[in-house]
Motif scaffolding. Structure first.
Motif, PDB file in Angstrom:
ATOM      1  N   ASN A   7       0.829  -1.207   0.000  1.00 14.82           N
ATOM      2  CA  ASN A   7       0.000   0.000   0.000  1.00 14.82           C
ATOM      3  C   ASN A   7       0.866   1.260   0.000  1.00 14.82           C
ATOM      4  O   ASN A   7       2.096   1.195   0.017  1.00 14.82           O
ATOM      5  CB  ASN A   7      -0.985  -0.015   1.172  1.00 14.82           C
ATOM      6  N   ASN A   8       0.199   2.415   0.002  1.00 13.37           N
ATOM      7  CA  ASN A   8       0.923   3.689  -0.055  1.00 13.37           C
ATOM      8  C   ASN A   8       1.689   4.003   1.229  1.00 13.37           C
ATOM      9  O   ASN A   8       2.488   4.936   1.254  1.00 13.37           O
ATOM     10  CB  ASN A   8      -0.035   4.830  -0.397  1.00 13.37           C
ATOM     11  N   LEU A   9       1.503   3.226   2.284  1.00  9.39           N
ATOM     12  CA  LEU A   9       2.242   3.408   3.536  1.00  9.39           C
ATOM     13  C   LEU A   9       3.514   2.555   3.565  1.00  9.39           C
ATOM     14  O   LEU A   9       4.254   2.579   4.543  1.00  9.39           O
ATOM     15  CB  LEU A   9       1.350   3.058   4.735  1.00  9.39           C
ATOM     16  N   GLY A  10       3.737   1.769   2.526  1.00  6.31           N
ATOM     17  CA  GLY A  10       4.918   0.915   2.469  1.00  6.31           C
ATOM     18  C   GLY A  10       4.758  -0.399   3.201  1.00  6.31           C
ATOM     19  O   GLY A  10       5.743  -1.065   3.518  1.00  6.31           O
ATOM     20  N   ILE A  11       3.527  -0.804   3.454  1.00 10.55           N
ATOM     21  CA  ILE A  11       3.250  -2.062   4.142  1.00 10.55           C
ATOM     22  C   ILE A  11       2.872  -3.101   3.089  1.00 10.55           C
ATOM     23  O   ILE A  11       1.995  -2.870   2.257  1.00 10.55           O
ATOM     24  CB  ILE A  11       2.114  -1.897   5.170  1.00 10.55           C
ATOM     25  N   THR A  12       3.538  -4.241   3.134  1.00  8.55           N
ATOM     26  CA  THR A  12       3.289  -5.311   2.171  1.00  8.55           C
ATOM     27  C   THR A  12       2.458  -6.404   2.832  1.00  8.55           C
ATOM     28  O   THR A  12       2.783  -6.864   3.925  1.00  8.55           O
ATOM     29  CB  THR A  12       4.614  -5.901   1.659  1.00  8.55           C
ATOM     30  N   ILE A  13       1.395  -6.786   2.144  1.00  7.97           N
ATOM     31  CA  ILE A  13       0.551  -7.892   2.595  1.00  7.97           C
ATOM     32  C   ILE A  13       0.691  -9.002   1.566  1.00  7.97           C
ATOM     33  O   ILE A  13       0.372  -8.823   0.395  1.00  7.97           O
ATOM     34  CB  ILE A  13      -0.921  -7.473   2.735  1.00  7.97           C
ATOM     35  N   ASP A  14       1.182 -10.147   2.029  1.00  7.82           N
ATOM     36  CA  ASP A  14       1.412 -11.288   1.153  1.00  7.82           C
ATOM     37  C   ASP A  14       0.543 -12.439   1.643  1.00  7.82           C
ATOM     38  O   ASP A  14       0.701 -12.905   2.767  1.00  7.82           O
ATOM     39  CB  ASP A  14       2.894 -11.675   1.195  1.00  7.82           C
ATOM     40  N   GLU A  15      -0.393 -12.876   0.790  1.00  6.78           N
ATOM     41  CA  GLU A  15      -1.274 -13.985   1.139  1.00  6.78           C
ATOM     42  C   GLU A  15      -0.955 -15.172   0.239  1.00  6.78           C
ATOM     43  O   GLU A  15      -0.908 -15.038  -0.983  1.00  6.78           O
ATOM     44  CB  GLU A  15      -2.745 -13.615   0.943  1.00  6.78           C
TER      45      GLU A  15
END
Length: 174
Positions: free
Chosen positions: A41-49
Protein backbone atom coordinates in the motif's frame (compact mmCIF):
# COMPACT_ATOMS: atom_id res chain seq x y z
CA UNK A 1 -3.62 -83.02 -5.00
CA UNK A 2 -3.14 -81.50 -8.45
CA UNK A 3 -6.52 -79.83 -8.20
CA UNK A 4 -5.47 -77.95 -5.04
CA UNK A 5 -2.24 -76.74 -6.67
CA UNK A 6 -4.24 -75.40 -9.61
CA UNK A 7 -6.42 -73.25 -7.29
CA UNK A 8 -3.60 -71.81 -5.18
CA UNK A 9 -1.98 -69.87 -8.01
CA UNK A 10 -5.14 -67.89 -9.04
CA UNK A 11 -5.89 -67.13 -5.38
CA UNK A 12 -2.37 -65.73 -4.85
CA UNK A 13 -2.65 -63.62 -8.03
CA UNK A 14 -6.06 -62.32 -6.91
CA UNK A 15 -4.72 -61.35 -3.47
CA UNK A 16 -1.74 -59.57 -5.05
CA UNK A 17 -4.06 -57.63 -7.41
CA UNK A 18 -6.32 -56.60 -4.51
CA UNK A 19 -3.29 -55.36 -2.54
CA UNK A 20 -2.07 -53.37 -5.56
CA UNK A 21 -5.51 -51.78 -6.08
CA UNK A 22 -5.78 -50.83 -2.38
CA UNK A 23 -2.26 -49.37 -2.49
CA UNK A 24 -3.08 -47.29 -5.58
CA UNK A 25 -6.26 -45.88 -4.01
CA UNK A 26 -4.41 -45.10 -0.77
CA UNK A 27 -1.62 -43.22 -2.53
CA UNK A 28 -3.71 -41.19 -4.98
CA UNK A 29 -2.77 -37.55 -4.49
CA UNK A 30 -5.65 -35.19 -4.02
CA UNK A 31 -5.45 -32.19 -6.31
CA UNK A 32 -4.49 -28.97 -4.64
CA UNK A 33 -4.19 -25.42 -5.86
CA UNK A 34 -1.76 -22.81 -4.53
CA UNK A 35 -2.71 -19.16 -5.00
CA UNK A 36 -0.97 -16.01 -3.85
CA UNK A 37 -1.43 -12.27 -3.86
CA UNK A 38 1.01 -9.59 -2.78
CA UNK A 39 0.09 -5.94 -2.36
CA UNK A 40 2.05 -2.98 -1.09
CA UNK A 41 0.00 0.00 0.00
CA UNK A 42 0.92 3.69 -0.06
CA UNK A 43 2.24 3.41 3.54
CA UNK A 44 4.92 0.91 2.47
CA UNK A 45 3.25 -2.06 4.14
CA UNK A 46 3.29 -5.31 2.17
CA UNK A 47 0.55 -7.89 2.60
CA UNK A 48 1.41 -11.29 1.15
CA UNK A 49 -1.27 -13.99 1.14
CA UNK A 50 -0.52 -17.58 0.13
CA UNK A 51 -3.28 -20.16 0.26
CA UNK A 52 -3.10 -23.85 -0.53
CA UNK A 53 -6.51 -25.40 -1.09
CA UNK A 54 -7.00 -29.17 -1.25
CA UNK A 55 -9.93 -30.22 -3.41
CA UNK A 56 -11.68 -33.56 -3.07
CA UNK A 57 -14.59 -34.59 -5.29
CA UNK A 58 -15.03 -31.02 -6.55
CA UNK A 59 -15.24 -29.32 -3.17
CA UNK A 60 -12.80 -27.66 -0.78
CA UNK A 61 -11.57 -30.16 1.77
CA UNK A 62 -8.70 -28.27 3.44
CA UNK A 63 -7.22 -24.76 3.37
CA UNK A 64 -3.77 -23.68 4.50
CA UNK A 65 -3.34 -19.89 4.58
CA UNK A 66 -0.19 -17.92 5.33
CA UNK A 67 -0.68 -14.17 5.58
CA UNK A 68 2.49 -12.12 6.02
CA UNK A 69 2.42 -8.42 6.92
CA UNK A 70 5.77 -6.69 6.34
CA UNK A 71 6.19 -3.19 7.75
CA UNK A 72 8.25 -0.21 6.64
CA UNK A 73 11.04 0.85 9.02
CA UNK A 74 9.20 3.99 10.14
CA UNK A 75 6.53 1.82 11.83
CA UNK A 76 9.07 -0.31 13.65
CA UNK A 77 10.30 2.48 15.94
CA UNK A 78 7.53 1.82 18.46
CA UNK A 79 7.19 -1.80 19.49
CA UNK A 80 3.68 -1.07 20.72
CA UNK A 81 2.57 -0.52 17.11
CA UNK A 82 3.41 -4.08 16.07
CA UNK A 83 2.05 -5.46 19.34
CA UNK A 84 -1.32 -3.77 18.84
CA UNK A 85 -1.52 -4.93 15.21
CA UNK A 86 -0.63 -8.47 16.30
CA UNK A 87 -3.39 -8.34 18.93
CA UNK A 88 -5.99 -7.11 16.42
CA UNK A 89 -4.95 -9.81 13.96
CA UNK A 90 -5.28 -12.49 16.67
CA UNK A 91 -8.74 -11.30 17.66
CA UNK A 92 -9.84 -11.24 14.02
CA UNK A 93 -9.36 -15.02 13.95
CA UNK A 94 -11.26 -15.63 17.21
CA UNK A 95 -14.09 -17.22 15.23
CA UNK A 96 -11.79 -20.15 14.39
CA UNK A 97 -10.63 -22.86 16.81
CA UNK A 98 -7.40 -21.81 18.56
CA UNK A 99 -5.58 -24.90 17.28
CA UNK A 100 -6.04 -23.76 13.67
CA UNK A 101 -4.39 -20.33 14.02
CA UNK A 102 -0.76 -19.47 14.74
CA UNK A 103 0.39 -15.83 14.83
CA UNK A 104 4.13 -15.06 15.01
CA UNK A 105 5.96 -11.76 15.12
CA UNK A 106 9.51 -11.02 14.03
CA UNK A 107 11.43 -7.76 13.84
CA UNK A 108 9.53 -6.37 10.82
CA UNK A 109 6.79 -8.94 10.11
CA UNK A 110 3.68 -10.47 11.54
CA UNK A 111 2.78 -13.87 10.11
CA UNK A 112 -0.61 -15.52 10.47
CA UNK A 113 -0.76 -19.21 9.60
CA UNK A 114 -4.24 -20.73 9.45
CA UNK A 115 -5.08 -24.35 8.65
CA UNK A 116 -8.74 -25.37 8.48
CA UNK A 117 -10.45 -28.57 7.45
CA UNK A 118 -13.68 -28.77 9.44
CA UNK A 119 -16.53 -26.59 8.17
CA UNK A 120 -14.71 -23.28 8.71
CA UNK A 121 -14.53 -20.10 6.62
CA UNK A 122 -11.52 -17.96 5.73
CA UNK A 123 -11.70 -14.36 4.55
CA UNK A 124 -8.94 -13.19 2.20
CA UNK A 125 -7.93 -9.72 1.03
CA UNK A 126 -9.55 -8.10 4.06
CA UNK A 127 -6.81 -5.97 5.67
CA UNK A 128 -6.25 -2.25 5.21
CA UNK A 129 -4.00 0.21 7.02
CA UNK A 130 -4.44 3.89 7.81
CA UNK A 131 -1.99 6.37 9.29
CA UNK A 132 -3.98 8.90 11.29
CA UNK A 133 -1.45 10.07 13.92
CA UNK A 134 -0.63 6.39 14.47
CA UNK A 135 -0.75 3.27 12.30
CA UNK A 136 -4.16 1.62 12.44
CA UNK A 137 -5.30 -1.68 10.99
CA UNK A 138 -8.79 -2.23 9.59
CA UNK A 139 -9.96 -5.80 9.13
CA UNK A 140 -13.13 -6.37 7.14
CA UNK A 141 -14.97 -9.32 8.69
CA UNK A 142 -18.03 -9.02 6.43
CA UNK A 143 -18.16 -12.23 4.43
CA UNK A 144 -20.61 -10.66 1.97
CA UNK A 145 -18.44 -7.61 1.15
CA UNK A 146 -17.52 -7.20 -2.51
CA UNK A 147 -13.84 -6.46 -1.91
CA UNK A 148 -13.04 -9.61 0.10
CA UNK A 149 -12.72 -13.25 -0.93
CA UNK A 150 -14.54 -15.74 1.27
CA UNK A 151 -13.77 -19.45 1.08
CA UNK A 152 -15.41 -22.18 3.12
CA UNK A 153 -14.77 -25.86 3.58
CA UNK A 154 -17.14 -27.83 1.31
CA UNK A 155 -17.54 -24.95 -1.18
CA UNK A 156 -18.15 -26.57 -4.55
CA UNK A 157 -15.32 -25.90 -7.03
CA UNK A 158 -13.54 -27.92 -9.64
CA UNK A 159 -9.83 -27.20 -9.89
CA UNK A 160 -10.38 -24.96 -12.93
CA UNK A 161 -13.34 -23.11 -11.39
CA UNK A 162 -11.35 -22.41 -8.23
CA UNK A 163 -8.36 -21.08 -10.16
CA UNK A 164 -10.62 -18.85 -12.27
CA UNK A 165 -12.38 -17.55 -9.14
CA UNK A 166 -9.08 -16.67 -7.50
CA UNK A 167 -7.57 -15.14 -10.65
CA UNK A 168 -10.67 -12.95 -11.02
CA UNK A 169 -9.92 -11.62 -7.54
CA UNK A 170 -6.30 -10.71 -8.31
CA UNK A 171 -4.51 -13.89 -7.19
CA UNK A 172 -2.00 -15.88 -9.20
CA UNK A 173 -2.43 -19.65 -9.04
CA UNK A 174 -0.34 -22.74 -9.85
Amino acid sequence: MTLKKGRVFPIIITIILIIIIIYLFATIKQPYVVCSKQTTNNLGITIDENIRVTLDTNSIEKMDLTKTLTFDEKYLEKESTLNSIEYVLKTSYDYLPKSTVEITKSSDKIIAHVTVDDDETIILNNIEFENANDLQIKINANTKAEDVVTLSINDKYTEGEFMTHMKNNGYTCN
